[in-house]
Motif scaffolding. Structure first.
Motif, PDB file in Angstrom:
ATOM      1  N   GLU A   1      49.083  45.626   8.972  1.00  0.00           N
ATOM      2  CA  GLU A   1      49.452  44.213   9.040  1.00  0.00           C
ATOM      3  C   GLU A   1      50.436  43.808   7.956  1.00  0.00           C
TER       4      GLU A   1
ATOM      5  N   THR B   1      46.756  46.744  16.814  1.00  0.00           N
ATOM      6  CA  THR B   1      47.480  46.070  15.729  1.00  0.00           C
ATOM      7  C   THR B   1      48.953  46.446  15.758  1.00  0.00           C
TER       8      THR B   1
ATOM      9  N   ASN C   1      51.512  44.586  17.904  1.00  0.00           N
ATOM     10  CA  ASN C   1      51.966  43.283  17.415  1.00  0.00           C
ATOM     11  C   ASN C   1      52.804  43.371  16.148  1.00  0.00           C
ATOM     12  N   ARG C   2      52.940  44.570  15.578  1.00  0.00           N
ATOM     13  CA  ARG C   2      53.641  44.706  14.301  1.00  0.00           C
ATOM     14  C   ARG C   2      54.854  45.622  14.409  1.00  0.00           C
TER      15      ARG C   2
ATOM     16  N   LYS D   1      56.290  45.348   9.288  1.00  0.00           N
ATOM     17  CA  LYS D   1      56.913  45.089  10.587  1.00  0.00           C
ATOM     18  C   LYS D   1      57.830  46.278  10.854  1.00  0.00           C
TER      19      LYS D   1
END
Length: 261
Positions: free
Chosen positions: A161, A194, A197-198, A164
């Protein structure tokens, strides 16, 4: 050839190719199809193969194949997938490499890439890339799964998290006909979800044996994937869905071949 000699060879063919067919085995061993059907039935009754129409596949269910066996399964195909995927990753990129023998094949093809940052929860990938002096390696924290040197769980997800990524390279244990990516370990799935989304672009690397297997935990759908790298064309219904979803499919080993655009 007696069954006791034939059946270990049948298992080796299944491990190498992901699937065996009655007709092909009958020709290879110069026996009748009825004889091969008996062999496959006995192997299935022993839990070593799973019968499907026209042949058999490696067994699936709620537990995965041993990691060393997965390494041997479709090695040439995985190497071709690794080359194709690595060719789509430019220099000067940040990349996440997931757990899996096919992502390890990708890592081997990144040895000449320059100015890479590679984040991984796969200790095998980190070891492979150590000799690329132009690659910064970040190992995501988490609980070590000794069976395959993977790092899994919420701590790994929390590490991810913080990033990116330009590219995330994912594997899966099975690919359902509706496009769902499936796995066996919910702790590993948390990491994959996860990553979806990253990452700016998500690549799925999966050889054809994944089309023939099943697993109990849903990672996500390939509608959320930008490109699939595989070694054989996807089943027709899934290929059609990929066209609608805008998911590109590249069949490794077939130069310029894209199943969908």
């Amino acid at each position: 050839m007696s069954q006791s000699f034939r059946q270990p060879d049948i298992l080796e063919i299944a491990r190498a190719e992901g699937k065996v067919t009655v007709e092909d085995l009958a020709e290879r061993f110069d026996v009748t199809v009825q004889t091969i059907r008996r062999d496959l039935t006995e192997l299935a009754n022993a839990g070593k193969l799973e019968r499907v129409h026209g042949g058999a596949i490696l067994p699936s269910g709620v537990s995965n194949i041993l990691y060393e066996e997965r390494r041997r399964l479709n090695e040439p195909a995985k190497a071709a997938i690794g080359r194709a995927c690595a060719a789509a990753i430019p220099h000067n990129a940040s990349v996440f490499l997931d757990i899996g023998t096919t992502t390890e094949a990708v890592a081997r093809e990144l040895m000449d890439h320059r100015n890479l940052m590679v984040v991984t929860n796969n200790m095998n990938v980190a070891q492979i890339l150590l000799t690329n002096k132009d690659c910064e390696i970040v190992v995501a924290g988490g609980a070590l799964r000794r069976s395959d040197n993977g790092l899994v769980g919420n701590l790994t997800a929390r590490t991810i998290e913080n990033f990116k990524f330009d590219y995330a390279i994912l594997g899966c244990s099975a690919l359902d006909e509706d496009g769902d990516m499936l796995d066996f370990d919910i702790q590993e799935v948390v990491v994959g979800q996860t990553l979806l989304n990253r990452s700016r672009e998500v690549f799925l690397v999966a050889d054809h044996s994944k089309f023939q297997r099943s697993a109990p935990v849903r990672l996500g759908s390939i509608r959320d994937v930008d490109q699939v790298f595989t070694d054989r064309p996807l089943p027709a219904p899934l290929a059609e869905n990929c066209i609608g979803w805008g998911t590109r499919v590249q069949v490794a080993g077939m130069p310029g071949k894209r199943q969908s655009t």
